[in-house]
Design a protein around this motif. Structure first.
Motif, short mmCIF file in Angstrom:
data_model
loop_
_atom_site.label_atom_id
_atom_site.label_comp_id
_atom_site.label_asym_id
_atom_site.label_seq_id
_atom_site.Cartn_x
_atom_site.Cartn_y
_atom_site.Cartn_z
N VAL A 140 1.10 -1.31 -0.19
CA VAL A 140 0.15 -0.44 -0.11
C VAL A 140 0.78 1.27 0.21
O VAL A 140 0.27 2.28 -0.03
CB VAL A 140 -0.76 0.73 1.49
CG1 VAL A 140 -0.31 0.15 2.78
CG2 VAL A 140 -2.71 0.68 0.68
N TYR A 141 1.85 1.34 0.14
CA TYR A 141 2.93 2.35 0.38
C TYR A 141 3.38 3.28 -0.96
O TYR A 141 3.87 4.31 -0.82
CB TYR A 141 3.94 2.12 0.76
CG TYR A 141 3.73 1.74 2.74
CD1 TYR A 141 2.88 2.25 2.98
CD2 TYR A 141 4.98 1.39 3.99
CE1 TYR A 141 2.27 1.56 4.49
CE2 TYR A 141 4.84 1.09 4.67
CZ TYR A 141 3.30 1.19 5.37
OH TYR A 141 3.08 1.29 6.76
N PHE A 142 3.19 1.72 -2.20
CA PHE A 142 3.34 2.37 -3.16
C PHE A 142 2.60 2.06 -4.36
O PHE A 142 2.63 2.21 -5.55
CB PHE A 142 4.88 1.24 -4.02
CG PHE A 142 6.10 1.65 -2.49
CD1 PHE A 142 6.91 2.74 -2.98
CD2 PHE A 142 6.14 0.48 -1.79
CE1 PHE A 142 8.31 2.80 -2.39
CE2 PHE A 142 7.74 0.93 -0.86
CZ PHE A 142 8.60 1.54 -0.94
N GLY A 143 1.17 1.44 -3.98
CA GLY A 143 0.53 0.81 -4.74
C GLY A 143 -0.60 2.77 -5.42
O GLY A 143 -0.34 3.29 -5.13
N THR A 157 -3.51 -1.08 -2.18
CA THR A 157 -2.66 -2.29 -2.09
C THR A 157 -1.97 -2.70 -3.43
O THR A 157 -2.97 -3.59 -3.59
CB THR A 157 -3.19 -3.16 -0.94
OG1 THR A 157 -3.41 -2.44 0.57
CG2 THR A 157 -1.95 -4.34 -0.73
N VAL A 158 -0.96 -3.06 -3.75
CA VAL A 158 -1.00 -4.08 -5.11
C VAL A 158 0.40 -4.99 -4.57
O VAL A 158 1.70 -4.29 -4.71
CB VAL A 158 -0.66 -2.74 -5.87
CG1 VAL A 158 0.29 -3.67 -7.85
CG2 VAL A 158 -1.63 -1.77 -6.73
N TYR A 159 -0.32 -6.48 -4.95
CA TYR A 159 0.95 -7.27 -4.73
C TYR A 159 1.67 -7.90 -6.17
O TYR A 159 0.56 -8.87 -6.44
CB TYR A 159 1.12 -8.39 -3.57
CG TYR A 159 2.02 -7.80 -2.50
CD1 TYR A 159 3.81 -7.36 -2.30
CD2 TYR A 159 1.42 -6.74 -1.39
CE1 TYR A 159 4.15 -6.81 -1.96
CE2 TYR A 159 2.68 -6.33 -0.55
CZ TYR A 159 3.82 -6.22 -0.97
OH TYR A 159 3.72 -5.45 0.44
N MET A 240 2.67 -2.70 4.95
CA MET A 240 2.71 -1.83 6.57
C MET A 240 2.66 -3.56 7.45
O MET A 240 2.65 -3.09 8.66
CB MET A 240 0.45 -1.63 6.11
CG MET A 240 0.32 -1.10 6.85
SD MET A 240 -0.97 0.30 6.72
CE MET A 240 -1.90 -1.20 5.52
N PHE A 241 1.45 -4.19 6.99
CA PHE A 241 1.59 -5.36 8.53
C PHE A 241 2.76 -5.64 8.84
O PHE A 241 3.33 -5.56 10.10
CB PHE A 241 1.66 -6.74 8.20
CG PHE A 241 -0.34 -6.95 8.08
CD1 PHE A 241 -1.11 -5.75 7.43
CD2 PHE A 241 -0.58 -7.52 6.58
CE1 PHE A 241 -2.88 -5.97 7.01
CE2 PHE A 241 -2.22 -7.84 6.02
CZ PHE A 241 -2.64 -6.73 6.48
N GLY A 242 3.94 -5.32 8.20
CA GLY A 242 5.65 -5.48 9.14
C GLY A 242 5.57 -4.58 9.74
O GLY A 242 6.23 -4.15 10.76
N ASP A 243 5.88 -3.37 8.75
CA ASP A 243 6.21 -1.78 9.48
C ASP A 243 5.17 -2.18 11.01
O ASP A 243 6.13 -1.69 12.20
CB ASP A 243 5.54 -0.76 8.96
CG ASP A 243 5.59 0.52 8.97
OD1 ASP A 243 6.65 0.29 9.77
OD2 ASP A 243 5.05 1.37 8.15
#
Ligand code: ATP
Ligand code: MG
Length: 356
Positions: A140-143, A157-159, A240-243
């Motif tokens: 989500v920080y880059f999507g 949120t893009v992966y 984000m979850f990891g952050d």
């Protein structure tokens, strides 16, 4: 073994803690017969002052010709009013992006002599020995799209499957090196990207029959990190979850000053830095805790150079110095002795020097 390391001291206490870590690196080299060639370059505020650029080309060039990067910290009040392109933190974001360092590793382990600093009960904290593996370049920080609309705002949120595969593979490899247990964290009951994430983990686990895998929802992990953190070994999750979870896990040790980190990309290259920032209010006083940076060097030895025994020796020495009752001011406690950054580093070096 001969290795080239680019050293980026950065700002605030960065130069002080990096100087300590470099001294420890040199003594390890001497003891185990390795040669570490060090090149120094600027990043962050120091680079803005000298080159008007938080990540100068010469710094990138030197890093490209190295086997690993050791970084202190960037930032400080001096540059807070700068325009966005001339903020120290930009240097850090850009170096991660330039080298495609997609996996952020944060080990959390409670030192026996620091258990009283933990907000958790001693019997809970003493079992903690986990590693959070956070995806660092997607999500989500880059999507896109991300924007303000007339009546609201949008983040996305893009992966891609490939992005998930590479981080998950990395986590499986780490789980294999550690306790053979992997917890994958997602929100698969709600999010499409999380369902992709879970699918990839299920696929990959066929290649790692020796690793035990569990899937947990992020909300449940947030609770269990407090109630039963000893349950976890390697925890892998999206950006984000990891952050959020890595900050939550980091308070378990009770001190920012002892937490190392690595940002890696699946080959042997990596960037190693303490979790803490530049702590400008104590910079230049010789009181900063160098343990996090010294332990980041241990991670470099292990993950970039495959030097496990050398890494373990650093960890042992740091723990032994705490056990002997020596602490920097941030960890000052009854019955202990408070030492300066350099004095404390001397104790660690002495420990390594005299144990052979
Ligand atoms: P940043 O924005 O760079 O992350 P921050 O203010 O969020 O900075 P830190 O710079 O890590 O976080 O500092 C948080 C607090 O912890 C400060 O009070 C600082 O003095 C203290 N601190 C951080 N690292 C150390 C260290 N290595 N030794 C002693 N104290 C530290
Ligand atoms: Mg901070």
């Amino acid at each position: 073994m001969e290795k080239k390391i680019t050293v980026l001291p950065g700002d605030g206490i960065g130069p002080e803690v990096v100087a300590s870590a470099v001294r420890v690196l040199q003594v390890i080299g001497k003891r185990f017969n390795h040669t570490f060639h060090l090149g120094y370059a600027t990043i962050g505020g120091a680079a803005i002052d000298q080159h008007n650029n938080p990540l100068p080309d010469e710094t990138i060039d030197m890093c490209e010709n190295s086997d690993a990067i050791l970084l202190g910290a960037v930032g400080g009040p001096k540059w807070d009013q700068n325009p966005p392109e001339l903020r120290p933190e930009k240097g850090l974001l850009r170096i991660r992006k330039h080298f495609d360092l997609f996996a952020n590793l944060r080990p959390v382990k409670a030192f026996p002599s620091l258990l009283d600093a933990s907000p958790l009960k001693r019997e809970v904290a003493e079992n903690v020995d986990l590693m959070i593996v956070r995806e660092l370049t997607g999500g989500v920080y880059f999507g896109e799209p991300r924007m303000r609309t007339e009546n609201g705002a949008i983040d996305t949120t893009v992966y891609s499957k490939a992005e998930v595969e590479r981080i998950v593979e990395n986590a499986f490899e780490l789980a294999r090196l550690r306790g053979g247990k992997l917890c994958s964290v997602d929100k698969a009951n709600v999010l499409e990207t999380s369902r992709l994430w879970r699918e990839v983990v299920e696929e990959k686990k066929k290649d790692y029959p020796d690793v035990r895998v569990e899937h947990n929802l992020v909300d449940s992990v947030a609770m269990k990190l407090i109630t039963n953190p000893g349950h976890y070994d390697v925890v892998v999750t999206e950006n984000m979850f990891g952050d959020i979870l890595s900050d939550e896990a980091s308070v378990i040790t009770g001190s920012l000053g002892v937490l190392p980190s690595a940002s890696i990309r699946g080959d042997n290259f990596g960037l190693y830095e303490p979790v803490h920032g530049s702590a400008p209010e104590i910079a230049g006083q010789g009181v900063a805790n160098p343990a996090a940076t010294i332990l980041s060097v241990a991670m470099m030895l292990q993950y970039s150079f495959g030097l496990k025994e050398e890494a373990a020796e650093i960890e042992r020495a740091v723990s032994a110095v705490f056990d002997d009752g020596y602490f920097t001011a941030d960890l000052a406690r009854d019955g202990g002795r408070t030492l300066s950054t350099n004095e404390w580093t001397d104790k660690v070096i002495n420990e390594i020097d005299t144990s052979f």
